[in-house]
Scaffold this motif. Structure first.
Motif, PDB file in Angstrom:
ATOM      1  N   SER A  24       6.534 -24.831  47.701  1.00  0.00           N
ATOM      2  CA  SER A  24       5.947 -24.521  46.390  1.00  0.00           C
ATOM      3  C   SER A  24       4.987 -23.348  46.459  1.00  0.00           C
ATOM      4  CB  SER A  24       5.210 -25.739  45.843  1.00  0.00           C
ATOM      5  OG  SER A  24       4.104 -26.087  46.674  1.00  0.00           O
ATOM      6  N   ARG A  25       4.597 -22.988  47.665  1.00  0.00           N
ATOM      7  CA  ARG A  25       3.636 -21.899  47.817  1.00  0.00           C
ATOM      8  C   ARG A  25       4.324 -20.541  47.968  1.00  0.00           C
ATOM      9  NH1 ARG A  25       0.355 -22.978  52.916  1.00  0.00           N
ATOM     10  NH2 ARG A  25      -0.641 -21.060  52.174  1.00  0.00           N
ATOM     11  N   LEU A  26       5.632 -20.560  48.073  1.00  0.00           N
ATOM     12  CA  LEU A  26       6.338 -19.309  48.393  1.00  0.00           C
ATOM     13  C   LEU A  26       7.385 -18.965  47.334  1.00  0.00           C
ATOM     14  CD1 LEU A  26       6.972 -19.997  52.191  1.00  0.00           C
ATOM     15  CD2 LEU A  26       5.133 -18.594  51.192  1.00  0.00           C
ATOM     16  N   PRO A  57      -4.020 -23.263  52.888  1.00  0.00           N
ATOM     17  CA  PRO A  57      -3.011 -24.248  52.477  1.00  0.00           C
ATOM     18  C   PRO A  57      -2.711 -24.300  50.994  1.00  0.00           C
ATOM     19  CG  PRO A  57      -5.055 -25.327  53.110  1.00  0.00           C
ATOM     20  CD  PRO A  57      -5.199 -23.910  53.517  1.00  0.00           C
ATOM     21  N   THR A  58      -3.559 -23.689  50.175  1.00  0.00           N
ATOM     22  CA  THR A  58      -3.263 -23.740  48.732  1.00  0.00           C
ATOM     23  C   THR A  58      -2.896 -22.367  48.175  1.00  0.00           C
ATOM     24  OG1 THR A  58      -5.605 -23.420  48.157  1.00  0.00           O
ATOM     25  CG2 THR A  58      -4.813 -25.702  48.377  1.00  0.00           C
ATOM     26  N   ALA A  59      -3.024 -21.353  48.982  1.00  0.00           N
ATOM     27  CA  ALA A  59      -2.714 -19.999  48.496  1.00  0.00           C
ATOM     28  C   ALA A  59      -1.203 -19.833  48.341  1.00  0.00           C
ATOM     29  CB  ALA A  59      -3.264 -18.958  49.454  1.00  0.00           C
ATOM     30  N   LYS A  60      -0.822 -19.115  47.327  1.00  0.00           N
ATOM     31  CA  LYS A  60       0.600 -18.870  47.061  1.00  0.00           C
ATOM     32  C   LYS A  60       0.922 -17.391  47.317  1.00  0.00           C
ATOM     33  CE  LYS A  60       1.155 -22.606  43.711  1.00  0.00           C
ATOM     34  NZ  LYS A  60       1.616 -22.973  42.361  1.00  0.00           N
ATOM     35  N   PHE A  61       2.131 -17.193  47.847  1.00  0.00           N
ATOM     36  CA  PHE A  61       2.504 -15.830  48.239  1.00  0.00           C
ATOM     37  C   PHE A  61       3.915 -15.503  47.728  1.00  0.00           C
ATOM     38  CE2 PHE A  61      -0.485 -17.433  51.347  1.00  0.00           C
ATOM     39  CZ  PHE A  61      -1.388 -16.384  51.472  1.00  0.00           C
ATOM     40  N   SER A  62       4.079 -14.215  47.475  1.00  0.00           N
ATOM     41  CA  SER A  62       5.396 -13.688  47.073  1.00  0.00           C
ATOM     42  C   SER A  62       5.905 -12.767  48.185  1.00  0.00           C
ATOM     43  CB  SER A  62       5.278 -12.918  45.763  1.00  0.00           C
ATOM     44  OG  SER A  62       6.515 -12.303  45.442  1.00  0.00           O
ATOM     45  N   GLU A  95      10.647 -23.661  57.039  1.00  0.00           N
ATOM     46  CA  GLU A  95      11.114 -24.447  58.185  1.00  0.00           C
ATOM     47  C   GLU A  95      10.013 -24.671  59.203  1.00  0.00           C
ATOM     48  OE1 GLU A  95      14.407 -22.277  59.649  1.00  0.00           O
ATOM     49  OE2 GLU A  95      15.729 -22.808  57.973  1.00  0.00           O
ATOM     50  N   ASN A  96       8.998 -23.836  59.189  1.00  0.00           N
ATOM     51  CA  ASN A  96       7.911 -23.948  60.166  1.00  0.00           C
ATOM     52  C   ASN A  96       6.615 -24.504  59.545  1.00  0.00           C
ATOM     53  OD1 ASN A  96       8.621 -22.574  63.019  1.00  0.00           O
ATOM     54  ND2 ASN A  96       9.740 -21.526  61.366  1.00  0.00           N
ATOM     55  N   GLY A  97       6.763 -25.195  58.429  1.00  0.00           N
ATOM     56  CA  GLY A  97       5.621 -25.975  57.920  1.00  0.00           C
ATOM     57  C   GLY A  97       4.922 -25.476  56.691  1.00  0.00           C
ATOM     58  N   ILE A  98       5.376 -24.414  56.076  1.00  0.00           N
ATOM     59  CA  ILE A  98       4.732 -23.929  54.855  1.00  0.00           C
ATOM     60  C   ILE A  98       5.413 -24.566  53.653  1.00  0.00           C
ATOM     61  CG2 ILE A  98       4.080 -21.911  53.513  1.00  0.00           C
ATOM     62  CD1 ILE A  98       2.758 -22.123  56.277  1.00  0.00           C
ATOM     63  N   MET A 108       2.821 -14.952  61.307  1.00  0.00           N
ATOM     64  CA  MET A 108       2.627 -15.009  59.859  1.00  0.00           C
ATOM     65  C   MET A 108       2.492 -16.468  59.372  1.00  0.00           C
ATOM     66  SD  MET A 108       5.331 -12.077  58.557  1.00  0.00           S
ATOM     67  CE  MET A 108       4.911 -12.318  56.822  1.00  0.00           C
ATOM     68  N   THR A 109       3.280 -17.333  59.987  1.00  0.00           N
ATOM     69  CA  THR A 109       3.209 -18.762  59.619  1.00  0.00           C
ATOM     70  C   THR A 109       1.812 -19.313  59.891  1.00  0.00           C
ATOM     71  OG1 THR A 109       5.557 -19.047  60.127  1.00  0.00           O
ATOM     72  CG2 THR A 109       4.193 -21.037  60.046  1.00  0.00           C
ATOM     73  N   ALA A 110       1.259 -18.950  61.048  1.00  0.00           N
ATOM     74  CA  ALA A 110      -0.068 -19.448  61.422  1.00  0.00           C
ATOM     75  C   ALA A 110      -1.125 -18.991  60.422  1.00  0.00           C
ATOM     76  CB  ALA A 110      -0.418 -18.981  62.822  1.00  0.00           C
ATOM     77  N   ILE A 111      -1.000 -17.743  59.975  1.00  0.00           N
ATOM     78  CA  ILE A 111      -1.976 -17.240  59.007  1.00  0.00           C
ATOM     79  C   ILE A 111      -1.875 -17.999  57.681  1.00  0.00           C
ATOM     80  CG2 ILE A 111      -2.624 -15.243  57.625  1.00  0.00           C
ATOM     81  CD1 ILE A 111      -1.824 -13.469  59.999  1.00  0.00           C
TER      82      ILE A 111
END
Length: 467
Positions: free
Chosen positions: A433-435, A391-396, A427-430, A383-386
């Protein structure tokens, strides 16, 4: 009385006027020289005058070796001039007809008679008619008053003249005038015989005003205070480009008539003073400068003159690292190909969202806890890779449980599990602010809670795209 008359004649000599070939430019003329008086013309009868007795001039002519006439005249227009002549001489040769011979003349000295004359003359010059500037024949008519010793009489005059002009204002004057007297006798000191008077001298025209000294008289000079050229009616052409200064927008630079006398060195139709690149042919849009790549940036200011670029990047194209058609400066995802509509970032597709939610359904937590089972780690990494691809999309992240346990416990557990997934992704790079995360407990089941399989389906973490 005799002396008074002589003084009058002398005064007329110095204030007198005679006609010359002057013109409207130089309306006045003065001349002086020598004169000769020949009385032989009347010795054979006043009815047939012989104009010039050159053959025996030394025997017949009366002459004094000094300046003996002075002339001043005024041009009145159309070739005509008017004036008076004053002259002096000494009569020591006077021709007589021998009685009984009919035509035989003798010359005697009547007593060295003084000669004074004042004559008014109207003269017509043929110079303009024949179209020359140096050869000036003329005809004159008039009358005057002449003193022969103590004798005096009025005369009617007519004659011919010829002037050779050395320059516009200086000439050699030759003139012969027949003076007809109405005295029939030829007695010295008593009568004034008809006679010829010949003149030879220099004549000078004057009176023309040329303030700027350009050879064009003020009356014809459109620029009388500034030296100019005849072709411009006395106005100057400082740069000698054939356009007079008053009509020349660049009077000190050689130019063309098409550009009002201004120069255009590169021939692009833009005058040098308004041309930002006067040595290089350009366009009006570029203020006379060339623009080889047509990007609206003049070559002199274009750091990439052969490649069309942006004005705000000194004529160079902006870099587009990911090649998606959105310049890096405007690309929110400069290293990931995206779409123009999404500011250069990739748009999250329905398939991507399905894949994320399929992963979300397989996330396994320890029973009653928000900790992950080991076999779930690869799912979270996938999921992190996807998410890194967008890089600018935000997710809930939304947590859900089955109905085992109380509502309050399930609500808390769903919130903690959604938060646990969020923490792993951060913790894995996301970027945090996007989450965002929240829990719904058991309130939104997707299957029946009456079976083990249904409960397993209800225990899930859903991923929603925030737009």
């Amino acid at each position: 009385m005799k002396h008074l008359k002589k003084l009058l004649v002398a005064g007329l000599m110095f204030a007198g006027i005679t006609s010359q070939a002057q013109d409207s430019n130089n309306p006045w003329a003065i001349s002086f020289g020598a004169n000769g008086v020949d009385t032989k013309v009347s010795s054979v009868g006043n009815d047939s005058p012989k104009w010039i007795q050159l053959g025996n001039a030394r025997e017949n002519w009366n002459f004094i070796p000094s300046v003996s006439y002075l002339n001043l005249s005024r041009y009145v227009g159309d070739g005509f001039s008017f004036g008076l002549t004053g002259s002096v001489n000494k009569i020591d040769k006077m021709a007589y007809r021998v009685p009984g011979t009919g035509s035989t003349d003798v010359v005697v000295n009547p007593g060295d008679l003084s000669y004074y004359a004042a004559d008014a003359t109207i003269k017509y010059s043929f110079m303009e008619m024949i179209g020359t500037k140096w050869f000036d024949p003329s005809l004159n008519l008039g009358g005057g008053y002449t003193f022969f010793g103590d004798a005096s009489a009025g005369t009617v005059n007519g004659g011919l003249g010829l002037t050779f002009w050395f320059s516009e204002q200086v000439g050699l004057q030759l003139q012969s005038t027949y003076k007809h007297s109405f005295d029939d006798n030829r007695v010295g000191n008593i009568d004034v015989p008809s006679h010829m008077q010949h003149f030879a001298g220099l004549t000078f025209k004057f009176g023309g005003k040329d303030t700027d000294g350009d050879g064009i008289y003020d009356k014809d000079d459109a620029c009388p205070e500034v030296a100019g050229l005849p072709e411009f009616k006395g106005c100057p052409d400082t740069d000698k480009d054939g356009i007079q200064d008053s009509e020349d927008a660049c009077p000190e630079e050689v130019g063309t008539k098409e550009l009002n006398g201004c120069p255009d060195t590169d021939g692009d139709g833009i005058i040098n003073s308004e041309d930002a690149c006067p040595e290089d042919k350009g366009t009006k849009m570029m203020n006379g400068c060339p623009d080889a790549d047509g990007d609206g940036v003049a070559d002199k200011d274009d750091k990439c003159p052969t490649v069309a670029g942006a004005k705000d990047n000194a004529g160079c194209p902006w870099p587009d690292t990911d090649g998606d058609g959105v310049a890096d400066k405007d690309d929110k995802c400069p290293t990931v190909a995206g779409t123009v509509a999404n500011n250069g970032c990739p748009e999250v597709s329905d398939d991507t969202m399905k894949k994320l939610n399929d992963y979300g359904k397989t996330i396994l937590f320890n029973s009653g806890k928000a900790s992950f089972q080991k076999q779930t780690i690869p799912v979270l990494q996938a999921m992190t890779a996807i998410l890194k691809e967008y890089p600018t999309a935000k997710f809930s992240l939304e947590g859900h449980t089955d109905n085992s346990g109380s509502d309050a416990l399930n609500q808390k557990l769903s919130e903690e599990r959604a938060a646990a997934v969020k923490s792993f992704l951060i913790e894995n790079g996301i970027d945090a602010s996007r989450l965002s995360s929240k829990g719904f407990g058991e309130s939104m089941p997707v299957d029946s809670n009456k079976t083990a399989k249904g409960k397993a389906n209800n225990r899930r973490v859903e991923v929603k795209l925030v737009k």
